[in-house]
Design a protein around this motif. Structure first.
Motif, PDB file in Angstrom:
ATOM      1  N   VAL A  12      29.487  22.229 -35.877  1.00  0.00           N
ATOM      2  CA  VAL A  12      28.210  21.619 -35.494  1.00  0.00           C
ATOM      3  C   VAL A  12      28.439  20.437 -34.557  1.00  0.00           C
ATOM      4  O   VAL A  12      27.661  20.214 -33.632  1.00  0.00           O
ATOM      5  CB  VAL A  12      27.410  21.211 -36.753  1.00  0.00           C
ATOM      6  CG1 VAL A  12      26.189  20.383 -36.387  1.00  0.00           C
ATOM      7  CG2 VAL A  12      27.002  22.454 -37.536  1.00  0.00           C
ATOM      8  N   ARG A  13      29.503  19.673 -34.756  1.00  0.00           N
ATOM      9  CA  ARG A  13      29.793  18.528 -33.880  1.00  0.00           C
ATOM     10  C   ARG A  13      29.994  18.945 -32.426  1.00  0.00           C
ATOM     11  O   ARG A  13      29.778  18.157 -31.518  1.00  0.00           O
ATOM     12  CB  ARG A  13      31.047  17.786 -34.361  1.00  0.00           C
ATOM     13  CG  ARG A  13      30.783  16.744 -35.417  1.00  0.00           C
ATOM     14  CD  ARG A  13      31.980  15.849 -35.594  1.00  0.00           C
ATOM     15  NE  ARG A  13      33.146  16.560 -36.066  1.00  0.00           N
ATOM     16  CZ  ARG A  13      33.525  16.639 -37.335  1.00  0.00           C
ATOM     17  NH1 ARG A  13      32.835  16.032 -38.252  1.00  0.00           N
ATOM     18  NH2 ARG A  13      34.594  17.314 -37.688  1.00  0.00           N
ATOM     19  N   GLU A  14      30.390  20.178 -32.186  1.00  0.00           N
ATOM     20  CA  GLU A  14      30.654  20.650 -30.824  1.00  0.00           C
ATOM     21  C   GLU A  14      29.404  21.150 -30.111  1.00  0.00           C
ATOM     22  O   GLU A  14      29.478  21.580 -28.969  1.00  0.00           O
ATOM     23  CB  GLU A  14      31.707  21.749 -30.841  1.00  0.00           C
ATOM     24  CG  GLU A  14      33.074  21.252 -31.213  1.00  0.00           C
ATOM     25  CD  GLU A  14      34.112  22.353 -31.150  1.00  0.00           C
ATOM     26  OE1 GLU A  14      33.762  23.505 -30.876  1.00  0.00           O
ATOM     27  OE2 GLU A  14      35.278  22.039 -31.394  1.00  0.00           O
ATOM     28  N   GLU A  15      28.238  21.082 -30.771  1.00  0.00           N
ATOM     29  CA  GLU A  15      27.032  21.644 -30.179  1.00  0.00           C
ATOM     30  C   GLU A  15      26.720  21.043 -28.808  1.00  0.00           C
ATOM     31  O   GLU A  15      26.381  21.767 -27.882  1.00  0.00           O
ATOM     32  CB  GLU A  15      25.839  21.464 -31.106  1.00  0.00           C
ATOM     33  CG  GLU A  15      24.589  22.122 -30.543  1.00  0.00           C
ATOM     34  CD  GLU A  15      23.409  22.039 -31.481  1.00  0.00           C
ATOM     35  OE1 GLU A  15      23.600  21.842 -32.679  1.00  0.00           O
ATOM     36  OE2 GLU A  15      22.289  22.157 -30.982  1.00  0.00           O
ATOM     37  N   ARG A  19      26.588  23.359 -25.472  1.00  0.00           N
ATOM     38  CA  ARG A  19      25.260  23.625 -24.904  1.00  0.00           C
ATOM     39  C   ARG A  19      25.358  23.993 -23.428  1.00  0.00           C
ATOM     40  O   ARG A  19      24.795  25.005 -23.006  1.00  0.00           O
ATOM     41  CB  ARG A  19      24.352  22.424 -25.083  1.00  0.00           C
ATOM     42  CG  ARG A  19      22.949  22.677 -24.534  1.00  0.00           C
ATOM     43  CD  ARG A  19      22.052  21.471 -24.592  1.00  0.00           C
ATOM     44  NE  ARG A  19      22.082  20.872 -25.904  1.00  0.00           N
ATOM     45  CZ  ARG A  19      21.673  19.638 -26.157  1.00  0.00           C
ATOM     46  NH1 ARG A  19      21.212  18.884 -25.184  1.00  0.00           N
ATOM     47  NH2 ARG A  19      21.725  19.158 -27.372  1.00  0.00           N
ATOM     48  N   GLU A  46      30.471  31.032 -35.088  1.00  0.00           N
ATOM     49  CA  GLU A  46      30.349  29.680 -34.545  1.00  0.00           C
ATOM     50  C   GLU A  46      29.276  29.627 -33.461  1.00  0.00           C
ATOM     51  O   GLU A  46      28.480  28.695 -33.403  1.00  0.00           O
ATOM     52  CB  GLU A  46      31.690  29.195 -33.992  1.00  0.00           C
ATOM     53  CG  GLU A  46      32.714  28.961 -35.077  1.00  0.00           C
ATOM     54  CD  GLU A  46      33.977  28.298 -34.568  1.00  0.00           C
ATOM     55  OE1 GLU A  46      33.987  27.770 -33.448  1.00  0.00           O
ATOM     56  OE2 GLU A  46      34.966  28.315 -35.324  1.00  0.00           O
ATOM     57  N   PHE A  49      25.766  29.285 -34.871  1.00  0.00           N
ATOM     58  CA  PHE A  49      25.355  27.908 -35.200  1.00  0.00           C
ATOM     59  C   PHE A  49      24.779  27.228 -33.964  1.00  0.00           C
ATOM     60  O   PHE A  49      23.727  26.603 -34.009  1.00  0.00           O
ATOM     61  CB  PHE A  49      26.543  27.084 -35.712  1.00  0.00           C
ATOM     62  CG  PHE A  49      26.758  27.191 -37.185  1.00  0.00           C
ATOM     63  CD1 PHE A  49      25.938  26.525 -38.081  1.00  0.00           C
ATOM     64  CD2 PHE A  49      27.799  27.953 -37.676  1.00  0.00           C
ATOM     65  CE1 PHE A  49      26.142  26.625 -39.442  1.00  0.00           C
ATOM     66  CE2 PHE A  49      28.014  28.061 -39.030  1.00  0.00           C
ATOM     67  CZ  PHE A  49      27.183  27.395 -39.920  1.00  0.00           C
ATOM     68  N   TRP A  50      25.498  27.329 -32.853  1.00  0.00           N
ATOM     69  CA  TRP A  50      25.070  26.641 -31.629  1.00  0.00           C
ATOM     70  C   TRP A  50      23.776  27.233 -31.083  1.00  0.00           C
ATOM     71  O   TRP A  50      22.895  26.504 -30.656  1.00  0.00           O
ATOM     72  CB  TRP A  50      26.171  26.686 -30.577  1.00  0.00           C
ATOM     73  CG  TRP A  50      27.433  26.009 -31.029  1.00  0.00           C
ATOM     74  CD1 TRP A  50      27.515  24.844 -31.732  1.00  0.00           C
ATOM     75  CD2 TRP A  50      28.758  26.460 -30.820  1.00  0.00           C
ATOM     76  NE1 TRP A  50      28.828  24.553 -31.969  1.00  0.00           N
ATOM     77  CE2 TRP A  50      29.624  25.513 -31.425  1.00  0.00           C
ATOM     78  CE3 TRP A  50      29.324  27.557 -30.186  1.00  0.00           C
ATOM     79  CZ2 TRP A  50      31.005  25.642 -31.410  1.00  0.00           C
ATOM     80  CZ3 TRP A  50      30.701  27.679 -30.162  1.00  0.00           C
ATOM     81  CH2 TRP A  50      31.528  26.736 -30.768  1.00  0.00           C
ATOM     82  N   GLY A  53      20.876  26.117 -33.230  1.00  0.00           N
ATOM     83  CA  GLY A  53      20.570  24.707 -32.949  1.00  0.00           C
ATOM     84  C   GLY A  53      19.833  24.557 -31.629  1.00  0.00           C
ATOM     85  O   GLY A  53      18.854  23.816 -31.521  1.00  0.00           O
ATOM     86  N   MET A  54      20.296  25.268 -30.616  1.00  0.00           N
ATOM     87  CA  MET A  54      19.651  25.206 -29.311  1.00  0.00           C
ATOM     88  C   MET A  54      18.250  25.806 -29.364  1.00  0.00           C
ATOM     89  O   MET A  54      17.325  25.319 -28.715  1.00  0.00           O
ATOM     90  CB  MET A  54      20.513  25.938 -28.276  1.00  0.00           C
ATOM     91  CG  MET A  54      21.837  25.241 -28.004  1.00  0.00           C
ATOM     92  SD  MET A  54      22.942  26.193 -26.951  1.00  0.00           S
ATOM     93  CE  MET A  54      22.081  26.123 -25.386  1.00  0.00           C
TER      94      MET A  54
END
Length: 81
Positions: A12-15, A19, A46, A49-50, A53-54
């Protein structure tokens, strides 16, 4: 990737970093999560998740449902106000 399963918090920290990479991949048109994962070189779980989130924050939206049951996502172009 080395095949190890990373902690969700690490993914999640790499979102923010991912992006721009994902939006760049979607410039060629709508793609499924597996197609995006292949293009950016990360595992599907993975990328999911991104993408979610987007989607939550309005950067992506579903475009169509494929015969295999995957949604294709496309970038949302935001107008400046």
């Amino acid at each position: 990737m080395n095949g190890r399963v990373r902690d969700v918090r690490e993914v999640v920290r790499e979102e923010m970093l991912m992006r721009d990479k994902i939006l760049d991949v979607l410039k060629d048109g709508p793609k499924t999560v597996p197609e995006i994962a292949e293009a950016v070189g990360y595992p599907c779980h993975e990328v999911m998740f991104w993408v979610m989130g987007m989607r939550k924050y309005g950067h992506l939206c579903e475009d169509e449902l494929t015969d295999e049951g995957y949604y294709k996502y496309r970038a949302v172009i935001k107008e400046e106000s």
